[in-house]
Scaffold this active site. Structure first.
Site, PDB file in Angstrom:
ATOM      1  N   ASN A  10      -1.629  -3.707  -2.900  1.00 31.46           N
ATOM      2  CA  ASN A  10      -1.466  -2.413  -2.223  1.00 31.46           C
ATOM      3  C   ASN A  10      -1.551  -1.327  -3.292  1.00 31.46           C
ATOM      4  OD1 ASN A  10      -0.648  -0.162  -0.813  1.00 31.46           O
ATOM      5  ND2 ASN A  10       1.494  -0.816  -0.586  1.00 31.46           N
ATOM      6  N   LYS A  12      -1.611   1.793  -2.903  1.00 26.23           N
ATOM      7  CA  LYS A  12      -0.896   3.017  -2.481  1.00 26.23           C
ATOM      8  C   LYS A  12      -1.767   4.251  -2.718  1.00 26.23           C
ATOM      9  CE  LYS A  12       3.334   0.688  -3.769  1.00 26.23           C
ATOM     10  NZ  LYS A  12       4.780   0.775  -3.809  1.00 26.23           N
ATOM     11  N   HIS A  95       4.990  -0.380   6.221  1.00 24.85           N
ATOM     12  CA  HIS A  95       5.450  -0.374   4.829  1.00 24.85           C
ATOM     13  C   HIS A  95       6.661   0.557   4.726  1.00 24.85           C
ATOM     14  CE1 HIS A  95       5.574   0.264   0.510  1.00 24.85           C
ATOM     15  NE2 HIS A  95       4.831  -0.813   0.386  1.00 24.85           N
ATOM     16  N   GLU A  97       7.495   2.693   2.649  1.00 22.54           N
ATOM     17  CA  GLU A  97       7.190   4.091   2.304  1.00 22.54           C
ATOM     18  C   GLU A  97       6.742   4.858   3.540  1.00 22.54           C
ATOM     19  OE1 GLU A  97       4.579   3.207  -0.957  1.00 22.54           O
ATOM     20  OE2 GLU A  97       6.282   2.441  -2.101  1.00 22.54           O
ATOM     21  N   GLU A 165       9.760  -7.265   2.164  1.00 19.91           N
ATOM     22  CA  GLU A 165       9.805  -6.341   1.035  1.00 19.91           C
ATOM     23  C   GLU A 165      11.128  -5.578   1.031  1.00 19.91           C
ATOM     24  OE1 GLU A 165       5.635  -5.390  -0.508  1.00 19.91           O
ATOM     25  OE2 GLU A 165       6.184  -3.849   0.910  1.00 19.91           O
ATOM     26  N   GLY A 171       8.877  -1.047  -6.455  1.00 19.79           N
ATOM     27  CA  GLY A 171       8.617  -0.075  -7.519  1.00 19.79           C
ATOM     28  C   GLY A 171       9.793   0.166  -8.453  1.00 19.79           C
ATOM     29  N   SER A 211       8.216  -5.468  -6.841  1.00 19.92           N
ATOM     30  CA  SER A 211       8.222  -5.610  -8.304  1.00 19.92           C
ATOM     31  C   SER A 211       7.675  -6.953  -8.792  1.00 19.92           C
ATOM     32  CB  SER A 211       9.631  -5.361  -8.869  1.00 19.92           C
ATOM     33  OG  SER A 211      10.011  -4.026  -8.621  1.00 19.92           O
ATOM     34  N   GLY A 232       2.328  -4.243  -5.420  1.00 23.47           N
ATOM     35  CA  GLY A 232       2.051  -2.809  -5.521  1.00 23.47           C
ATOM     36  C   GLY A 232       1.542  -2.453  -6.910  1.00 23.47           C
TER      37      GLY A 232
HETATM   38  C1  PEP Z   1       4.594  -2.506  -2.316  1.00 24.29           C
HETATM   39  O1  PEP Z   1       4.392  -1.313  -2.341  1.00 24.29           O
HETATM   40  O2  PEP Z   1       4.273  -3.155  -1.302  1.00 24.29           O
HETATM   41  C2  PEP Z   1       5.202  -3.141  -3.485  1.00 24.29           C
HETATM   42  C3  PEP Z   1       5.623  -4.366  -3.377  1.00 24.29           C
HETATM   43  O3  PEP Z   1       5.281  -2.380  -4.618  1.00 24.29           O
HETATM   44  P1  PEP Z   1       5.674  -2.883  -6.115  1.00 24.29           P
HETATM   45  O4  PEP Z   1       4.990  -4.197  -6.342  1.00 24.29           O
HETATM   46  O5  PEP Z   1       5.159  -1.810  -7.017  1.00 24.29           O
HETATM   47  O6  PEP Z   1       7.167  -3.030  -6.143  1.00 24.29           O
END
Ligand code: PEP
Length: 263
Positions: A10, A12, A95, A97, A165, A171, A211, A232
């Site tokens: 992803n 973003k 998601h 966000e 998630e 993040g 992460s 991400g």
């Molecule tokens: C995501 O945005 O779906 C995600 C898992 O982000 P990150 O890997 O940066 O934590």
């Protein structure tokens, strides 16, 4: 039941069209060659046409990061399933966000899932609890609601992927433990089993996201419940993403008939 491992990146709101093209160029050949994992890139909307051309004939699939639930109309700035269906196979929905910055409720997520399926797109439904919910011991209650409301009145289908998630892990560099992720994923599978059926629940891919990097993916993938990852930040670096996918292939060790691009 064999579930094909699944890794999605992803991106973003990162990469211009030119940068997206460069990132794909940097990994295309090597990523294409990795077998036994379904590989999906989710760049920003504006790069989808270019990347879709670049991926033609490869084993790598494309996903969008969001979409509206209507086919067309007066929804300034929105992108519809009809616009996406010829460009990509997957769409990330719900998601965190989107939920927390843009106020997307479970009801909206549910309408989007319905619209995606009706238009031949495979949703990647994201669910996860916030830190205060985890600390209050409410993880299962929150996940139960998100899954049941997100899939409310959806005809049982194998064409959906779910990503667990936890919001506190996205993040932040603070991934969940593999055991905790596996336990929550098991809970999600049981929830789908009650809502739909045991057979379908056993076939659905359920991912962990939050992460994930090339340094910690090997902790998660050996867990039989965890079918892959939604990545991400680390998906924006070619070497990182390649390493995550190839470690997943090596650990899950699924050998497939030579049907490239037909996972
Ligand atoms: C995501 O945005 O779906 C995600 C898992 O982000 P990150 O890997 O940066 O934590």
């Amino acid at each position: 039941m064999m579930r094909i491992p699944f890794i999605a990146g992803n991106w973003k709101m990162n990469t211009t069209v030119h940068e997206a093209e460069e990132l794909v160029h940097d990994m295309l050949e090597r990523l294409d060659r990795i077998e036994g994992v379904e590989k999906v890139l989710c760049p920003p909307f504006i790069s989808l046409p270019t990347i879709s051309e670049l991926l033609k004939g490869s084993s790598i699939k494309l996903g969008a990061q969001n979409m509206h639930f209507e086919i067309k109309g007066a929804y300034t700035g929105e992108i519809s399933p009809l616009m996406l269906r010829k460009l990509c196979q997957f769409v990330i929905l719900g998601h965190s966000e989107r939920r927390w910055y843009f106020g997307e409720s479970d009801k909206i997520v549910n309408k989007k899932i319905k619209a995606a399926i009706e238009n031949g797109l495979k949703p990647i439904l994201c669910v996860g609890e916030r830190l205060e919910e985890k600390e209050a011991g409410r993880t299962e209650e929150v996940i139960d609601k998100q899954v049941n409301r997100g899939l409310n009145n959806i005809k049982p289908t194998r064409n959906i992927v779910i990503a667990y998630e936890p919001v506190w892990a996205i993040g932040t560099g603070k991934a969940a433990s593999a055991e905790q992720a596996a336990a929550t994923i098991n809970f999600i599978r049981n929830t789908v089993s009650k809502l739909w059926s045991k057979d379908i629940a056993q076939e659905l891919r359920i991912l962990y996201g939050g992460s994930i990097t090339s340094s910690n993916i090997a902790q998660f993938i050996p867990q039989p419940e965890i079918d892959g990852a939604l990545v991400g930040g680390a998906s924006l670096r070619a070497e990182e993403f390649l390493s995550i996918v190839s470690q997943t292939a090596a650990i899950k060790g699924i050998s497939l008939p030579a049907e490239r691009g037909k996972l």
